[in-house]
Write a protein that holds these residues in place. Structure first.
Motif, PDB file in Angstrom:
ATOM      1  N   SER A 235       0.810  -1.230   0.000  1.00 40.92           N
ATOM      2  CA  SER A 235       0.000   0.000   0.000  1.00 40.92           C
ATOM      3  C   SER A 235       0.835   1.268   0.000  1.00 40.92           C
ATOM      4  CB  SER A 235      -0.929   0.013   1.218  1.00 40.92           C
ATOM      5  OG  SER A 235      -1.877  -1.024   1.133  1.00 40.92           O
ATOM      6  N   LEU A 236       2.147   1.146   0.266  1.00 41.40           N
ATOM      7  CA  LEU A 236       3.026   2.321   0.328  1.00 41.40           C
ATOM      8  C   LEU A 236       3.957   2.419  -0.872  1.00 41.40           C
ATOM      9  CD1 LEU A 236       3.976   2.240   4.125  1.00 41.40           C
ATOM     10  CD2 LEU A 236       2.426   3.827   2.989  1.00 41.40           C
ATOM     11  N   ARG A 237       3.789   1.574  -1.870  1.00 44.07           N
ATOM     12  CA  ARG A 237       4.721   1.569  -2.999  1.00 44.07           C
ATOM     13  C   ARG A 237       4.538   2.776  -3.912  1.00 44.07           C
ATOM     14  NH1 ARG A 237       5.615  -4.828  -4.634  1.00 44.07           N
ATOM     15  NH2 ARG A 237       6.310  -5.460  -2.552  1.00 44.07           N
ATOM     16  N   LYS A 238       3.295   3.228  -4.067  1.00 45.64           N
ATOM     17  CA  LYS A 238       3.049   4.420  -4.886  1.00 45.64           C
ATOM     18  C   LYS A 238       2.074   5.360  -4.182  1.00 45.64           C
ATOM     19  CE  LYS A 238       4.071   2.629  -9.499  1.00 45.64           C
ATOM     20  NZ  LYS A 238       3.593   2.508 -10.896  1.00 45.64           N
ATOM     21  N   GLN A 239       2.048   5.300  -2.866  1.00 44.71           N
ATOM     22  CA  GLN A 239       1.082   6.085  -2.096  1.00 44.71           C
ATOM     23  C   GLN A 239       1.724   6.516  -0.788  1.00 44.71           C
ATOM     24  OE1 GLN A 239      -2.045   6.477  -3.389  1.00 44.71           O
ATOM     25  NE2 GLN A 239      -2.744   7.834  -1.752  1.00 44.71           N
ATOM     26  N   LYS A 240       1.578   7.794  -0.436  1.00 45.41           N
ATOM     27  CA  LYS A 240       2.135   8.257   0.832  1.00 45.41           C
ATOM     28  C   LYS A 240       1.309   7.713   2.006  1.00 45.41           C
ATOM     29  CE  LYS A 240      -0.382  12.668   0.905  1.00 45.41           C
ATOM     30  NZ  LYS A 240      -0.265  14.137   0.991  1.00 45.41           N
ATOM     31  N   LYS A 241       1.902   7.730   3.171  1.00 46.72           N
ATOM     32  CA  LYS A 241       1.233   7.203   4.363  1.00 46.72           C
ATOM     33  C   LYS A 241       0.255   8.244   4.904  1.00 46.72           C
ATOM     34  CE  LYS A 241       2.171   4.873   8.758  1.00 46.72           C
ATOM     35  NZ  LYS A 241       3.218   4.456   9.717  1.00 46.72           N
ATOM     36  N   ASP A 242      -0.929   8.283   4.324  1.00 48.98           N
ATOM     37  CA  ASP A 242      -1.971   9.228   4.713  1.00 48.98           C
ATOM     38  C   ASP A 242      -3.241   8.434   4.980  1.00 48.98           C
ATOM     39  OD1 ASP A 242      -3.810  11.222   5.043  1.00 48.98           O
ATOM     40  OD2 ASP A 242      -3.786  11.909   2.951  1.00 48.98           O
ATOM     41  N   TYR A 243      -3.700   8.421   6.228  1.00 48.91           N
ATOM     42  CA  TYR A 243      -4.863   7.623   6.612  1.00 48.91           C
ATOM     43  C   TYR A 243      -6.186   8.326   6.324  1.00 48.91           C
ATOM     44  CZ  TYR A 243      -1.631   4.532   9.169  1.00 48.91           C
ATOM     45  OH  TYR A 243      -0.636   3.664   9.508  1.00 48.91           O
ATOM     46  N   GLY A 244      -6.136   9.574   5.861  1.00 46.37           N
ATOM     47  CA  GLY A 244      -7.365  10.295   5.571  1.00 46.37           C
ATOM     48  C   GLY A 244      -7.986  10.883   6.825  1.00 46.37           C
ATOM     49  N   LYS A 255      -4.574   2.628  14.989  1.00 51.49           N
ATOM     50  CA  LYS A 255      -3.863   1.430  15.457  1.00 51.49           C
ATOM     51  C   LYS A 255      -4.068   0.261  14.500  1.00 51.49           C
ATOM     52  CE  LYS A 255      -3.772   2.456  20.421  1.00 51.49           C
ATOM     53  NZ  LYS A 255      -4.251   2.026  21.769  1.00 51.49           N
ATOM     54  N   CYS A 256      -5.295   0.108  14.003  1.00 49.81           N
ATOM     55  CA  CYS A 256      -5.585  -0.980  13.060  1.00 49.81           C
ATOM     56  C   CYS A 256      -4.820  -0.790  11.757  1.00 49.81           C
ATOM     57  CB  CYS A 256      -7.093  -1.041  12.772  1.00 49.81           C
ATOM     58  SG  CYS A 256      -8.087  -1.642  14.156  1.00 49.81           S
ATOM     59  N   PHE A 257      -4.789   0.443  11.243  1.00 49.18           N
ATOM     60  CA  PHE A 257      -4.070   0.711  10.000  1.00 49.18           C
ATOM     61  C   PHE A 257      -2.572   0.489  10.186  1.00 49.18           C
ATOM     62  CE2 PHE A 257      -6.582   3.043   6.578  1.00 49.18           C
ATOM     63  CZ  PHE A 257      -7.756   2.401   6.903  1.00 49.18           C
ATOM     64  N   ASP A 258      -2.038   0.899  11.345  1.00 51.57           N
ATOM     65  CA  ASP A 258      -0.612   0.669  11.637  1.00 51.57           C
ATOM     66  C   ASP A 258      -0.305  -0.829  11.608  1.00 51.57           C
ATOM     67  OD1 ASP A 258      -0.094   3.357  11.956  1.00 51.57           O
ATOM     68  OD2 ASP A 258      -0.225   3.316  14.154  1.00 51.57           O
ATOM     69  N   GLU A 259      -1.187  -1.613  12.214  1.00 44.55           N
ATOM     70  CA  GLU A 259      -0.983  -3.062  12.289  1.00 44.55           C
ATOM     71  C   GLU A 259      -1.066  -3.704  10.903  1.00 44.55           C
ATOM     72  OE1 GLU A 259      -0.095  -6.568  14.297  1.00 44.55           O
ATOM     73  OE2 GLU A 259      -0.169  -4.516  15.081  1.00 44.55           O
ATOM     74  N   MET A 260      -2.019  -3.253  10.084  1.00 41.32           N
ATOM     75  CA  MET A 260      -2.165  -3.836   8.749  1.00 41.32           C
ATOM     76  C   MET A 260      -0.976  -3.502   7.852  1.00 41.32           C
ATOM     77  SD  MET A 260      -6.289  -3.728   7.930  1.00 41.32           S
ATOM     78  CE  MET A 260      -6.676  -2.083   8.540  1.00 41.32           C
ATOM     79  N   LEU A 261      -0.439  -2.277   7.970  1.00 39.43           N
ATOM     80  CA  LEU A 261       0.751  -1.916   7.186  1.00 39.43           C
ATOM     81  C   LEU A 261       1.973  -2.694   7.672  1.00 39.43           C
ATOM     82  CD1 LEU A 261       0.394   1.946   6.710  1.00 39.43           C
ATOM     83  CD2 LEU A 261       0.060   0.149   5.015  1.00 39.43           C
ATOM     84  N   SER A 348      -5.215  -1.983  -2.103  1.00 35.11           N
ATOM     85  CA  SER A 348      -4.455  -1.010  -1.311  1.00 35.11           C
ATOM     86  C   SER A 348      -5.271  -0.532  -0.124  1.00 35.11           C
ATOM     87  CB  SER A 348      -4.049   0.184  -2.177  1.00 35.11           C
ATOM     88  OG  SER A 348      -3.437   1.186  -1.373  1.00 35.11           O
ATOM     89  N   LEU A 349      -4.595  -0.335   0.988  1.00 33.48           N
ATOM     90  CA  LEU A 349      -5.244   0.183   2.190  1.00 33.48           C
ATOM     91  C   LEU A 349      -5.416   1.697   2.109  1.00 33.48           C
ATOM     92  CD1 LEU A 349      -6.196  -0.545   5.124  1.00 33.48           C
ATOM     93  CD2 LEU A 349      -3.858  -0.064   5.873  1.00 33.48           C
ATOM     94  N   LEU A 350      -4.577   2.366   1.303  1.00 35.73           N
ATOM     95  CA  LEU A 350      -4.527   3.823   1.326  1.00 35.73           C
ATOM     96  C   LEU A 350      -4.939   4.507   0.033  1.00 35.73           C
ATOM     97  CD1 LEU A 350      -1.116   4.212   3.201  1.00 35.73           C
ATOM     98  CD2 LEU A 350      -3.398   4.139   4.176  1.00 35.73           C
ATOM     99  N   ALA A 351      -4.860   3.822  -1.101  1.00 33.54           N
ATOM    100  CA  ALA A 351      -5.144   4.467  -2.383  1.00 33.54           C
ATOM    101  C   ALA A 351      -6.638   4.673  -2.586  1.00 33.54           C
ATOM    102  CB  ALA A 351      -4.569   3.636  -3.527  1.00 33.54           C
ATOM    103  N   HIS A 352      -6.969   5.585  -3.506  1.00 29.78           N
ATOM    104  CA  HIS A 352      -8.374   5.830  -3.835  1.00 29.78           C
ATOM    105  C   HIS A 352      -8.934   4.628  -4.591  1.00 29.78           C
ATOM    106  CE1 HIS A 352     -12.026   7.865  -4.945  1.00 29.78           C
ATOM    107  NE2 HIS A 352     -11.823   7.523  -6.206  1.00 29.78           N
ATOM    108  N   ASP A 353     -10.177   4.303  -4.294  1.00 30.06           N
ATOM    109  CA  ASP A 353     -10.877   3.237  -5.012  1.00 30.06           C
ATOM    110  C   ASP A 353     -12.238   3.794  -5.394  1.00 30.06           C
ATOM    111  OD1 ASP A 353     -11.227   0.197  -5.596  1.00 30.06           O
ATOM    112  OD2 ASP A 353     -13.007   0.737  -4.458  1.00 30.06           O
ATOM    113  N   SER A 354     -12.696   3.518  -6.605  1.00 31.64           N
ATOM    114  CA  SER A 354     -13.923   4.139  -7.104  1.00 31.64           C
ATOM    115  C   SER A 354     -15.166   3.784  -6.304  1.00 31.64           C
ATOM    116  CB  SER A 354     -14.133   3.758  -8.578  1.00 31.64           C
ATOM    117  OG  SER A 354     -14.273   2.354  -8.693  1.00 31.64           O
ATOM    118  N   GLU A 355     -15.151   2.646  -5.607  1.00 27.51           N
ATOM    119  CA  GLU A 355     -16.371   2.212  -4.922  1.00 27.51           C
ATOM    120  C   GLU A 355     -16.234   2.172  -3.400  1.00 27.51           C
ATOM    121  OE1 GLU A 355     -19.720  -1.299  -5.361  1.00 27.51           O
ATOM    122  OE2 GLU A 355     -18.045  -1.183  -6.737  1.00 27.51           O
TER     123      GLU A 355
END
Length: 435
Positions: A235-244, A255-261, A348-355
């Motif tokens: 999820s960090l290969r082409k996306q900055k670490k921004d949780y929104g 905490k959940c996002f930290d654990e998943m990354l 990806s956990l962080l990238a935009h997804d259309s749905e």
């Protein structure tokens, strides 16, 4: 939350028909002018009234754009319409009697009574202005029901959710477009696709030799694994670490996002990751995990289980078969055969997804839907005697509510006190199995 208010019925034969007769929008084709279809003319008038004569707005809602969903930019200061994909621009103009009433978009929220309630006009106007301006996520405290509380609310128009940053309560919202009936947010049956189909195909005999043929053998070279390790978390290969803005303001979410990354980084050498978001299907997944822990020693404490029954896989036993069948279905991932064996997800956990972008739907979960009778059908399919199904289902729902699981979509269930109805599966697949 917004106060309950029933939407008034639309009087027969007024705003829409009057508006169509009173004004028109046209576009220039060479040296001649051509009229937009009535619904497009009304859409243009609505957008014009919302953003003003000097405003700009991007829309996909033209009638001629239903299949393509191309983005068109409307610049009312220059009176132009631009296809943002092809970059082709056309001159437009506005004609007629503009004193006519233009039908407004309708904004609604999903209440604790499991029904849609209308926002007050002042709140709907605020949301509509942000929506047509493409401002998402949209943050505000200026809401009629929020006076005296001063809570920050975040609206995500990509997945149509509303989050109270103080209480962490998430709600589904929807918009019915002016002059049309395009809905966003909850749709009947949206979240109960697999569960509602439990037992479907159970009497069909499949190709078990295909289904259970062969044993997986790891085949990645050490060099390939090292190369993937060097690239790091997927999820960090082409996306900055921004949780929104929604997850960033929530301690549990961070905490959940930290654990998943952290998991992604640890397994990225040999594994590809996918994320599946869900809400009211959670009880069904957990019941299947509990059954599997007894029958197959499944480690239920580590994960829920979205698929337990074997019979549906007789029809589509492999990914190869799925790729052959999927193009034949007009309803694609809404098709029952898909829902019985497949999961929708994002890579990806962080990238935009259309749905369903993960960082927008994590707390609220993706979709809500009625689950009447589904738990009972599942228990029957797992071998529970018919005379005990109803009583067992009642006990399961009581236990789920006691443990804080959201059961608002199930008869007899209740909404969870935390307001966090969302669930996320982090799914790892061997790289040998993925394209």
């Amino acid at each position: 939350m917004p106060p309950k208010k029933k939407a008034a019925a639309e009087p027969k034969g007024s705003p829409l028909k009057k508006a169509k007769k009173s004004f028109a929008w046209e576009w220039k084709d060479g040296t001649s002018w051509k009229a937009y279809a009535d619904e497009d003319s009304e859409l243009l008038e609505h957008l014009y009234a919302t953003v003003g004569a000097k405003g700009k707005v991007v829309t996909t809602e033209f009638s001629f754009n239903q299949e393509h969903q191309t983005k068109y930019e409307l610049n009312f200061a220059k009176m132009s319409q631009t296809n943002l994909e092809s970059k082709k621009s056309r001159t437009i103009r506005r004609k007629g009697d503009f004193a006519a009433v233009v039908k407004k978009a309708v904004w609604e929220w999903w209440s604790d009574d499991d029904e849609w309630e209308s926002f007050k006009d002042v709140d709907a106007q605020l949301l509509e202005k942000a929506y047509v301006a493409g401002e998402t996520p949209f943050s505000t405290k200026k809401l009629s029901w929020n006076e005296g509380f001063d809570s920050l609310y975040i609206f995500d128009f990509t997945v149509m959710t509303q989050v109270n940053c103080e209480s962490k309560t998430s709600r589904k919202i929807q918009r019915t477009a002016a002059g049309g009936s395009k809905l966003f947010g909850h749709k009947d049956g949206e979240d109960d696709g697999y569960a509602g189909a439990v037992g479907f195909l159970s009497d069909k005999v499949g190709d078990t030799t295909v289904m259970f043929a062969g044993k997986f053998e790891p085949s990645l070279s050490p060099a390939h694994i090292a190369e993937q390790k060097k690239l790091g978390a997927q999820s960090l290969r082409k996306q900055k670490k921004d949780y929104g803005p929604i997850v960033s303001k929530d301690e549990h979410g961070r905490k959940c996002f930290d654990e998943m990354l952290k998991n992604e980084k640890e397994f990225c050498g040999e594994w590809v990751v996918f994320y599946h978001s869900y809400s009211s299907a959670a009880l069904l997944y957990e019941v299947q995990a509990a059954v599997a822990s007894v029958l197959f020693r499944f480690k239920a404490e580590f994960a829920s289980l979205p698929r337990l029954l074997c019979a549906p896989f007789h029809h589509i036993p492999t990914a190869k078969r799925m790729l052959e069948e999927f193009p034949k279905w007009k309803d694609q991932d809404h098709n029952q055969a898909f829902r019985l064996v497949g999961l929708c997800g994002t890579s990806s956990l962080l990238a935009h997804d259309s749905e369903a972008p993960a960082k927008s739907v994590f707390l609220a979960g993706y979709s809500v839907g009625p689950l009447k009778g589904v738990l009972e059908k599942l228990l029957g399919s797992c071998g529970v005697p018919a005379g005990k199904v109803k009583g067992l289902a009642t006990e399961i729902i009581k236990l789920a509510v006691k443990c804080g699981l959201d059961c608002s979509g199930i008869p007899g269930g209740k909404k969870c006190k935390s307001g966090r109805s969302g669930h996320m599966l982090q799914i790892f697949l061997r790289r040998e199995l993925c394209d």
